[in-house]
Design an enzyme around this catalytic site. Structure first.
Site, PDB file in Angstrom:
ATOM      1  N   ASN A  14      26.828 -27.252  25.183  1.00 17.87           N
ATOM      2  CA  ASN A  14      27.508 -28.539  24.910  1.00 17.87           C
ATOM      3  C   ASN A  14      28.526 -28.371  23.785  1.00 17.87           C
ATOM      4  O   ASN A  14      29.603 -28.969  23.819  1.00 17.87           O
ATOM      5  CB  ASN A  14      26.471 -29.613  24.561  1.00 17.87           C
ATOM      6  N   HIS A 110      21.488 -36.674  25.912  1.00  9.48           N
ATOM      7  CA  HIS A 110      20.125 -36.477  26.416  1.00  9.48           C
ATOM      8  C   HIS A 110      20.219 -36.220  27.912  1.00  9.48           C
ATOM      9  O   HIS A 110      20.919 -36.968  28.624  1.00  9.48           O
ATOM     10  CB  HIS A 110      19.253 -37.714  26.122  1.00  9.48           C
TER      11      HIS A 110
HETATM   12  C1  GRF Z   1      19.765 -28.497  27.229  1.00  6.66           C
HETATM   13  O1  GRF Z   1      18.474 -28.795  27.746  1.00  6.66           O
HETATM   14  C2  GRF Z   1      20.617 -29.707  27.371  1.00  6.66           C
HETATM   15  O2  GRF Z   1      20.322 -30.389  28.567  1.00  6.66           O
HETATM   16  C3  GRF Z   1      20.208 -30.522  26.183  1.00  6.66           C
HETATM   17  O3  GRF Z   1      19.907 -29.567  25.148  1.00  6.66           O
HETATM   18  C4  GRF Z   1      19.604 -28.310  25.746  1.00  6.66           C
HETATM   19  C5  GRF Z   1      20.445 -27.187  25.221  1.00  6.66           C
HETATM   20  O4  GRF Z   1      21.784 -27.531  25.295  1.00  6.66           O
HETATM   21  N1  GRF Z   1      21.274 -31.420  25.777  1.00  6.66           N
HETATM   22  P1  GRF Z   1      22.920 -26.531  24.687  1.00  6.66           P
HETATM   23  O5  GRF Z   1      23.215 -25.518  25.754  1.00  6.66           O
HETATM   24  O6  GRF Z   1      22.343 -25.887  23.426  1.00  6.66           O
HETATM   25  O7  GRF Z   1      24.098 -27.423  24.419  1.00  6.66           O
END
Ligand code: GRF
Length: 202
Positions: A14, A110
């Site tokens: 993200n 989320h």
């Molecule tokens: C993933 O499960 C995502 O769905 C949630 O946090 C976890 C890791 O996300 N938002 P990221 O790859 O570290 O952004």
């Protein structure tokens, strides 16, 4: 320009979506100034380094109690003049001192359609395991403001994603990221940055 901090704990996909969106001019009123990781080994820190973004580790385990942790987190954010805080795969809980310092300026992504599959214990793959176990046909992601209730703040945006018959938690997580999280979070970050800029000018 609104100064943005992104809080991470893991892989940072993200964070990467936010970095890419900023590069593509999709967050015109905001700039990612800092990445704060709760985990010293988070690959998200490597992504920050490759993007030339300053990063710091503030690990909950390093502090005797929540108050000391919140104080340290708040100090880091304020030292960098942070105005908008984005939780992107961030697994620690921010206490009231931090939340009160950033009213309607902390966003969280989320990986479900809140109020389904959210709250205490629902994070990462567990969210998708619960959706598959319940047999829902549609899931998705939600961006919401952060308040004192885990995943309980005002909803900013949601995007639905279809569940396929042969989905595993892993394939579902990936599709929710690709089709929902990585689209919603940059758009919400840009919208909040624009609002903050307007408020600063008012
Ligand atoms: C993933 O499960 C995502 O769905 C949630 O946090 C976890 C890791 O996300 N938002 P990221 O790859 O570290 O952004």
């Amino acid at each position: 320009m609104t100064k943005i901090a992104v809080l991470v704990s893991g892989g940072g996909t993200n964070l990467q979506a936010l970095i890419d969106a900023e590069k593509q001019g999709k967050i015109p009123c905001g700039k990612i100034e800092l990445v704060v990781s709760g985990n010293p080994n988070a690959y998200a820190l490597e992504r920050a380094k490759q993007a030339g973004i300053e990063s710091v580790v503030v690990s909950r385990k390093a502090y005797a109690d929540g108050e000391a942790y919140d104080e340290a987190m708040l100090a880091v954010l304020q030292e960098h003049g942070i105005e908008e805080v984005i939780l992107a795969g961030f697994l620690s809980i921010l206490g009231m001192p931090v939340i009160k310092a950033y009213p309607k300026r902390i966003l969280n992504i989320h990986p479900s359609l809140i109020p389904s599959f959210c709250g205490k214990g629902f994070y990462g793959l567990k969210v998708h395991e619960a959706a598959l176990a319940r047999g829902v046909k549609v899931t998705g992601a939600t961006v919401h403001y952060v308040n004192e209730i885990p995943d309980g703040g005002e909803i900013i945006a949601q995007k639905a994603v279809e569940i396929l018959p042969d989905d595993t938690p892993q394939t579902l997580q990936r599709r929710v990221m690709e089709q929902a999280e990585w689209i919603l979070l940059p758009a919400a970050a840009a919208m909040v940055a624009e609002r903050i800029e307007k408020e600063k000018k008012a």
